[in-house]
Design an enzyme around this catalytic site. Structure first.
Site, mmCIF file in Angstrom:
data_model
loop_
_atom_site.group_PDB
_atom_site.id
_atom_site.type_symbol
_atom_site.label_atom_id
_atom_site.label_comp_id
_atom_site.label_asym_id
_atom_site.label_seq_id
_atom_site.Cartn_x
_atom_site.Cartn_y
_atom_site.Cartn_z
ATOM 1 N N ARG A 34 0.829 -1.212 0.000
ATOM 2 C CA ARG A 34 0.000 0.000 0.000
ATOM 3 C C ARG A 34 0.863 1.262 0.000
ATOM 4 N NH1 ARG A 34 -1.753 2.959 4.423
ATOM 5 N NH2 ARG A 34 -1.163 1.284 5.841
ATOM 6 N N TYR A 89 -18.462 15.076 -15.970
ATOM 7 C CA TYR A 89 -18.784 13.774 -15.391
ATOM 8 C C TYR A 89 -19.574 13.930 -14.091
ATOM 9 C CZ TYR A 89 -18.093 9.253 -13.143
ATOM 10 O OH TYR A 89 -18.285 8.067 -12.495
ATOM 11 N N ASP A 98 -9.519 16.346 -16.897
ATOM 12 C CA ASP A 98 -10.011 14.975 -17.058
ATOM 13 C C ASP A 98 -9.844 14.614 -18.529
ATOM 14 O OD1 ASP A 98 -11.480 12.632 -17.421
ATOM 15 O OD2 ASP A 98 -12.939 13.163 -15.874
ATOM 16 N N LYS A 150 -12.355 3.074 -18.474
ATOM 17 C CA LYS A 150 -12.916 3.354 -19.788
ATOM 18 C C LYS A 150 -11.954 2.945 -20.918
ATOM 19 C CE LYS A 150 -16.371 5.271 -17.507
ATOM 20 N NZ LYS A 150 -15.846 5.551 -16.170
#
Length: 358
Positions: free
Chosen positions: A38, A90, A167, A192
């Site tokens: 992590r 979005y 974005d 996507k």
């Protein structure tokens, strides 16, 4: 320097050597020596980050989802910050901004995507310019050069420069590289087009090379919140990235073909297309007509996601977060099916609307 399409295939691969794998191996490890993965990542994450960073021209940091990148960026803002965001963008991003606004943490200013003068004005007093081009779902194209130049001007005249975030999910790294235009951070929903097969959730940020401070801050936010990418998802995303060039070229060619057909159809009142890419939007008379067309389609999937090998369609206005979108707007994510088959399906679904409007 190799082309972007070639680098999408080469970047992040292991060094060629006898007896070594040609592809980056999947390394499922919760700890790397004395450190949690992590905190330090894994070779699989690192390979994906290297590849995306190469394409965008910056320092990439992978996250568990596209929304995790949004919240990580917002974590960089001081209390009371002002954020400018396109009216059409979005829904998940706008939802996160609204949540922070309603909690009194930030002030949100909504601006029409193509109102460049308003964006230039916002650059003088906003703390964050959140840009999205083409916009989701209206496919408006923002003037990145003018807006980012205004941010630089603000730094010289007011001693404060807004953080600029783009974005780039719809355009993909092969369509545009906002860091080269002066943006500070690029975000992608890897779910996507980069992943490309509708089988993973992942996000990535890319910061400008000279903004190592931002890159580290985003890594810290990822570590602190646990928004780390899954190893399998990172491996799948890297595999998807390898074919982004050919997928995007084929889908873009089909999109242009469908735009030409849709533009001449009597049931279609408006076609929205930025001139390239695999995303198309078109408007019908009203929401009822749009719903009937979605229900009549057989090959095209009625689904909320996008960027996969399959063509999908959705009436965005049916979602609470997109209720302001024109009621009859349909967002089409063009996949890799035969263009003639796609048009046959769309034409058949639209035929009923032609009859109703004639």
């Amino acid at each position: 320097m190799w082309s972007a399409r070639t680098r999408a295939i080469l970047a992040g691969r292991p060094a060629a050597a006898d007896g070594q794998p040609a592809n980056t191996p999947l390394v499922p490890a919760s700890a790397m020596g004395l450190d949690y993965s992590r905190e330090v990542g894994t070779p699989t994450w690192a390979a994906f980050e290297t590849a995306v960073g190469s394409l965008e021209g910056g320092i990439a940091t992978a996250f568990a989802s596209g929304m995790a990148t949004v919240t990580a960026v917002l974590d960089l803002l001081p209390a009371g910050a002002t954020v400018a965001v396109p009216v059409y963008s979005y829904a998940g991003t706008r939802g996160a901004l609204d949540h922070a606004h309603n909690q009194g943490k930030i002030t949100v200013r909504r601006i029409e995507p193509t109102d460049t003068d308003a964006w230039i004005a916002a650059a003088a007093d906003a703390d964050l310019l959140w840009l999205e081009t083409p916009t989701n779902p209206t496919l408006d194209v923002m003037d990145l050069d003018a807006i980012l130049s205004a941010a630089d001007t603000a730094a010289k005249t007011t001693d404060r420069r807004p953080l600029t975030v783009v974005d780039n999910t719809f355009a993909t790294p092969l369509g545009q590289q906002p860091l080269a235009h002066g943006a500070d951070v690029v975000v992608h929903s890897v779910t996507k087009f980069i992943g490309g097969h509708s089988d993973l959730l992942l996000g990535v940020t890319v910061t400008a090379p000279h903004r190592g401070d931002l890159a580290q801050a985003l890594v810290d936010a990822r570590t602190r919140t646990g928004a780390t990418p899954g190893t399998l998802e990172s491996w799948l995303a890297l595999r998807g990235l390898r074919t982004l060039g050919v997928r995007l070229a084929e889908a873009s060619s089909t999109a242009a073909f469908l735009v030409d057909k849709l533009s001449g159809h009597p049931a279609v009142t408006h076609v929205r297309y930025p001139g390239s890419g695999a995303m198309v939007a078109f408007d019908l008379a009203d929401g009822d007509a749009a719903e009937r067309v979605c229900a009549a389609l057989e090959l095209v999937h009625n689904a909320t996601s996008l960027g996969g090998v399959e063509t999908t369609i959705e009436r965005r206005a049916h979602l609470p977060g997109d209720a302001h979108v024109p009621a009859g707007l349909l967002r089409l994510s063009v996949g890799l099916e035969d263009p003639a088959d796609l048009w046959r399906d769309l034409e058949s679904a639209l035929a009923g609307e032609t009859a109703q409007t004639s």
